[in-house]
Design an enzyme around this catalytic site. Structure first.
Site, PDB file in Angstrom:
ATOM      1  N   ILE A   8      35.987  32.539  40.762  1.00 23.61           N
ATOM      2  CA  ILE A   8      36.770  33.572  40.095  1.00 23.61           C
ATOM      3  C   ILE A   8      35.873  34.769  39.806  1.00 23.61           C
ATOM      4  CG2 ILE A   8      38.169  34.143  38.066  1.00 23.61           C
ATOM      5  CD1 ILE A   8      38.770  31.141  37.771  1.00 23.61           C
ATOM      6  N   ASN A  83      39.687  38.772  41.099  1.00 22.03           N
ATOM      7  CA  ASN A  83      40.374  39.355  39.963  1.00 22.03           C
ATOM      8  C   ASN A  83      39.688  40.613  39.410  1.00 22.03           C
ATOM      9  OD1 ASN A  83      41.878  39.248  37.197  1.00 22.03           O
ATOM     10  ND2 ASN A  83      39.716  38.976  36.665  1.00 22.03           N
ATOM     11  N   SER A 136      46.516  42.283  42.607  1.00 21.42           N
ATOM     12  CA  SER A 136      46.950  43.672  42.714  1.00 21.42           C
ATOM     13  C   SER A 136      47.572  44.050  41.364  1.00 21.42           C
ATOM     14  CB  SER A 136      47.944  43.829  43.867  1.00 21.42           C
ATOM     15  OG  SER A 136      48.396  45.155  43.983  1.00 21.42           O
ATOM     16  N   TYR A 150      44.186  54.305  40.259  1.00 24.58           N
ATOM     17  CA  TYR A 150      44.437  52.879  40.044  1.00 24.58           C
ATOM     18  C   TYR A 150      45.538  52.372  40.978  1.00 24.58           C
ATOM     19  CZ  TYR A 150      45.632  48.512  37.708  1.00 24.58           C
ATOM     20  OH  TYR A 150      45.884  47.185  37.438  1.00 24.58           O
ATOM     21  N   LYS A 154      45.232  49.566  44.090  1.00 24.68           N
ATOM     22  CA  LYS A 154      45.967  48.290  44.051  1.00 24.68           C
ATOM     23  C   LYS A 154      46.958  48.176  45.204  1.00 24.68           C
ATOM     24  CE  LYS A 154      44.079  46.306  40.494  1.00 24.68           C
ATOM     25  NZ  LYS A 154      43.303  45.046  40.642  1.00 24.68           N
ATOM     26  N   VAL A 183      49.019  43.484  30.751  1.00 26.42           N
ATOM     27  CA  VAL A 183      48.356  42.347  30.115  1.00 26.42           C
ATOM     28  C   VAL A 183      47.368  42.876  29.083  1.00 26.42           C
ATOM     29  CG1 VAL A 183      46.968  40.276  30.474  1.00 26.42           C
ATOM     30  CG2 VAL A 183      48.612  40.997  32.228  1.00 26.42           C
ATOM     31  N   THR A 185      44.238  43.248  27.627  1.00 31.19           N
ATOM     32  CA  THR A 185      42.837  43.035  28.004  1.00 31.19           C
ATOM     33  C   THR A 185      42.005  44.190  27.446  1.00 31.19           C
ATOM     34  OG1 THR A 185      42.902  44.334  30.049  1.00 31.19           O
ATOM     35  CG2 THR A 185      43.637  42.031  30.193  1.00 31.19           C
TER      36      THR A 185
END
Length: 251
Positions: A8, A83, A136, A150, A154, A183, A185
């Site tokens: 990962i 990721n 993505s 961005y 993606k 998300v 983060t």
């Protein structure tokens, strides 16, 4: 989902860290990569099945060394989840927009993913049932203001994985493209705009882990955001009128 060895990237925070925990709890052997260990330090004290291999994915000169580092821990990889990523926004109200941002974002989000594929492909080919996964974004489903860098990076990831799926079928390597929505983060916590259907990193990781068991071509979530972005694709003039910044009147 069968257990095995997973690599990962972008594993030191956010979705990558949550995915690392998810796979460790499920009994997988996890090789985690990021530029620095971050929160992985404390995690490694709990799980013997966690190995850290440093990797700045934007630096293609590291590809050979990272591949050799992976080979020192395993002869094969059963699953790879690419990721790692970053985000910046282009401000067109600036008298001198930062166009170099396109290079910075592409070097991580797209070329960094390409470098990661370069690293792991020989090890995936040694697995009996290999699975390559790239992250993505739902941002590719419709245009967003200031997301030129961005979104383009993606979108490139999505097409790259779709094409790669064709060429890797001969090696029985399944390829999945994940398209998460908003998300919570460290990256999104810097956003100053509304993020509909925002979910936690743990929630996103659980959804990804469950979906990857069936090895879909693509998995976009949450579905409510997918439905909203459908309007952006099929009613582009309406979407433009809703999201485009309003013209400032002269004072």
């Amino acid at each position: 989902m069968d257990k095995g060895i997973v690599w990962i990237t972008g594993a030191s925070s956010g979705i990558g860290l949550a995915l690392t925990k998810q796979y460790l709890d499920a009994g997988w052997q996890v090789i985690a990569s990021a530029r620095t260990q971050g929160e992985l330090v404390s995690l490694s004290e709990t799980y013997e099945s966690l190995t850290f291999v440093p990797f700045d994915i934007s630096d293609d000169s590291q590809v050979h060394a990272v591949r050799e580092a992976l080979l020192s821990h395993t002869a094969h990889l059963d699953c790879v989840i690419l990721n790692a990523g970053t985000c910046e926004y282009l401000d067109m109200t600036d008298t001198d927009p930062d166009w170099k941002m396109m290079d910075r974002i592409m070097s991580v989000n797209f070329f960094g993913l390409v470098n990661s594929v370069d690293v792991c492909l020989p090890l995936l080919k040694q697995s009996s049932r290999p699975h390559l996964v790239g992250v993505s974004s739902q941002a590719v489903q419709a245009a967003f203001p200031q997301a030129e860098a961005y979104g383009a990076s993606k979108a490139a990831v999505r097409y790259f994985l779709s094409s790669l799926r064709m060429d890797l079928k001969q090696f029985n390597i399944d390829v999945t493209c994940l398209l998460p929505g908003f998300v919570d983060t460290p990256l999104t916590q810097k956003n100053t705009f509304s993020m509909p259907f925002l979910m936690s990193s743990d929630d996103a990781a659980k959804r990804m882990f469950t979906a990857l068991a069936s090895r879909p071509f693509e998995f976009a979530f949450p579905k409510r955001l997918s439905a909203m972005l459908w309007a952006g694709r099929y009613f582009p003039k309406l979407w433009l009128s809703m999201l485009a910044p309003k013209k400032k009147s002269n004072q």
